[in-house]
Design an enzyme around this catalytic site. Structure first.
Site, PDB file in Angstrom:
ATOM      1  N   HIS A 140       0.798  -1.229   0.000  1.00 34.88           N
ATOM      2  CA  HIS A 140       0.000   0.000   0.000  1.00 34.88           C
ATOM      3  C   HIS A 140       0.833   1.283   0.000  1.00 34.88           C
ATOM      4  O   HIS A 140       1.864   1.376   0.675  1.00 34.88           O
ATOM      5  CB  HIS A 140      -0.924   0.002   1.227  1.00 34.88           C
ATOM      6  CG  HIS A 140      -0.167  -0.039   2.525  1.00 34.88           C
ATOM      7  ND1 HIS A 140       0.220   1.095   3.183  1.00 34.88           N
ATOM      8  CD2 HIS A 140       0.297  -1.083   3.247  1.00 34.88           C
ATOM      9  CE1 HIS A 140       0.872   0.770   4.275  1.00 34.88           C
ATOM     10  NE2 HIS A 140       0.948  -0.554   4.339  1.00 34.88           N
ATOM     11  N   HIS A 149      12.982   1.266 -12.294  1.00 37.42           N
ATOM     12  CA  HIS A 149      12.803  -0.146 -12.655  1.00 37.42           C
ATOM     13  C   HIS A 149      12.807  -0.996 -11.392  1.00 37.42           C
ATOM     14  O   HIS A 149      13.805  -1.024 -10.659  1.00 37.42           O
ATOM     15  CB  HIS A 149      13.921  -0.590 -13.606  1.00 37.42           C
ATOM     16  CG  HIS A 149      13.842  -2.031 -14.007  1.00 37.42           C
ATOM     17  ND1 HIS A 149      14.853  -2.658 -14.688  1.00 37.42           N
ATOM     18  CD2 HIS A 149      12.882  -2.971 -13.839  1.00 37.42           C
ATOM     19  CE1 HIS A 149      14.513  -3.922 -14.901  1.00 37.42           C
ATOM     20  NE2 HIS A 149      13.318  -4.129 -14.395  1.00 37.42           N
TER      21      HIS A 149
HETATM   22  O1  JB2 Z   1      17.549   4.997 -28.819  1.00 36.13           O
HETATM   23  C1  JB2 Z   1      17.179   3.856 -29.091  1.00 36.13           C
HETATM   24  C2  JB2 Z   1      17.841   2.687 -28.602  1.00 36.13           C
HETATM   25  N1  JB2 Z   1      18.919   2.503 -27.782  1.00 36.13           N
HETATM   26  C3  JB2 Z   1      19.074   1.168 -27.671  1.00 36.13           C
HETATM   27  N2  JB2 Z   1      16.109   3.647 -29.912  1.00 36.13           N
HETATM   28  C4  JB2 Z   1      15.661   2.386 -30.252  1.00 36.13           C
HETATM   29  N3  JB2 Z   1      14.588   2.294 -31.060  1.00 36.13           N
HETATM   30  N4  JB2 Z   1      16.272   1.279 -29.813  1.00 36.13           N
HETATM   31  C5  JB2 Z   1      17.344   1.433 -28.989  1.00 36.13           C
HETATM   32  N5  JB2 Z   1      18.129   0.521 -28.405  1.00 36.13           N
HETATM   33  C6  JB2 Z   1      17.939  -0.908 -28.596  1.00 36.13           C
HETATM   34  O2  JB2 Z   1      17.378  -1.455 -27.428  1.00 36.13           O
HETATM   35  C7  JB2 Z   1      19.225  -1.684 -28.806  1.00 36.13           C
HETATM   36  O3  JB2 Z   1      19.689  -1.594 -30.141  1.00 36.13           O
HETATM   37  C8  JB2 Z   1      18.779  -3.109 -28.430  1.00 36.13           C
HETATM   38  O4  JB2 Z   1      18.243  -3.817 -29.522  1.00 36.13           O
HETATM   39  C9  JB2 Z   1      17.685  -2.851 -27.401  1.00 36.13           C
HETATM   40  C10 JB2 Z   1      18.106  -3.229 -25.991  1.00 36.13           C
HETATM   41  O5  JB2 Z   1      18.127  -4.642 -25.963  1.00 36.13           O
HETATM   42  P1  JB2 Z   1      18.779  -5.488 -24.766  1.00 36.13           P
HETATM   43  O6  JB2 Z   1      18.326  -6.893 -24.989  1.00 36.13           O
HETATM   44  O7  JB2 Z   1      20.229  -5.164 -24.683  1.00 36.13           O
HETATM   45  O8  JB2 Z   1      18.138  -4.862 -23.474  1.00 36.13           O
HETATM   46  P2  JB2 Z   1      16.629  -4.614 -23.109  1.00 36.13           P
HETATM   47  O9  JB2 Z   1      16.520  -3.166 -22.846  1.00 36.13           O
HETATM   48  O10 JB2 Z   1      15.714  -5.192 -24.109  1.00 36.13           O
HETATM   49  O11 JB2 Z   1      16.449  -5.446 -21.778  1.00 36.13           O
HETATM   50  C11 JB2 Z   1      17.190  -5.132 -20.600  1.00 36.13           C
HETATM   51  O12 JB2 Z   1      16.298  -4.626 -19.610  1.00 36.13           O
HETATM   52  C12 JB2 Z   1      15.250  -5.539 -19.262  1.00 36.13           C
HETATM   53  C13 JB2 Z   1      14.334  -4.830 -18.281  1.00 36.13           C
HETATM   54  C14 JB2 Z   1      17.868  -6.418 -20.110  1.00 36.13           C
HETATM   55  O13 JB2 Z   1      18.676  -6.121 -19.020  1.00 36.13           O
HETATM   56  C15 JB2 Z   1      16.816  -7.442 -19.727  1.00 36.13           C
HETATM   57  O14 JB2 Z   1      17.435  -8.602 -19.183  1.00 36.13           O
HETATM   58  C16 JB2 Z   1      15.845  -6.834 -18.712  1.00 36.13           C
HETATM   59  N6  JB2 Z   1      14.789  -7.797 -18.408  1.00 36.13           N
END
Ligand code: JB2
Length: 215
Positions: A140, A149
């Site tokens: 609550h 996050h």
């Molecule tokens: O400015 C952006 C940008 N910067 C990074 N614009 C767009 N459209 N895309 C962007 N990205 C992209 O985000 C990267 O090129 C990459 O494809 C993606 C981040 O992927 P990653 O698998 O490295 O992290 P995530 O953010 O999807 O997931 C993280 O956070 C989650 C909460 C990881 O730590 C996960 O394990 C976690 N569950």
């Protein structure tokens, strides 16, 4: 009555977080209209093609799309990109798992993700662009700041304040009433039993501040 047409959403980010978010959005009745990533290499993510990078936003807006979700885990990157997405004329939708429990008295901002099994109890406030990850529980009157996050399995007792852009690592917890500062990082499994200053890295049981950085 005819079924209402699916709501189309542009998803930004095509990594692991986006995979989870895409499934949440689809479960909530959204259709993924476009997937944009900083790396525009053509590829499929859960059956959706990456259609380019963020330069495609203006054209998608001209095509009539108006809803977006920023699916990037990095807090600062997510918040910065959301500002650009809003400036391009998009509204941010929420991605809330149908198997999350969200109190009717909770207040949710925009661009919020709430994953499966999360519990958001009475009078919780979630700021814009925060993530309440899988199985996290917020009791609550907890308030979670903009772009924070809460990682999988975190347990937060009542009346805790989590600052903007803070990160609580997987499996960490916080006792009733403590404050976690803006941009603070709480290590995996840590137990927060007293206030944590802005920008601090705190680890261990009980959590102790190891490093102080800019918030
Ligand atoms: O400015 C952006 C940008 N910067 C990074 N614009 C767009 N459209 N895309 C962007 N990205 C992209 O985000 C990267 O090129 C990459 O494809 C993606 C981040 O992927 P990653 O698998 O490295 O992290 P995530 O953010 O999807 O997931 C993280 O956070 C989650 C909460 C990881 O730590 C996960 O394990 C976690 N569950």
């Amino acid at each position: 009555m005819p079924a209402s047409p699916p709501k189309e959403v542009v998803v930004l980010g095509a990594g692991g977080h986006a995979k989870v978010v895409i499934e949440l959005l689809q479960a909530a009745g959204y259709e993924i209209a476009a997937l944009l990533d900083a790396d525009p290499t053509p590829r499929q993510v859960l059956g959706h093609g990456v259609q380019g990078d963020d330069r495609a936003l203006d054209e998608l807006r001209r095509d009539g799309l108006s809803l977006a979700f920023v699916a990037i885990g990095d807090n600062r990157r997510r918040v910065a990109l959301a500002e650009a997405v809003r400036a391009a004329g998009f509204s941010l939708v929420n991605a809330v798992s149908p198997s999350a429990t969200v109190s009717p008295s909770a207040h949710l901002g925009e661009g919020v993700a709430i994953m499966a099994g999360a519990v958001v109890n009475a009078e919780v406030t979630l700021g814009d662009l925060c993530i309440v990850n899988t199985g996290a529980t917020l009791d609550h009157e907890v308030s979670v700041g903009m772009g924070a996050h809460i990682a999988p399995g975190v347990a937060i007792s009542g009346n805790v304040k989590v600052g903007d852009l803070a990160m609580m690592g997987v499996g960490s917890c916080a006792i009733q009433g403590v404050s976690i500062g803006r941009g603070a990082m709480i290590g995996a499994g840590a137990a927060v039993v007293r206030d944590i200053p802005d920008g601090a890295l705190a680890v261990g049981v009980p959590a102790r501040v190891r490093r102080q950085a800019d918030a």
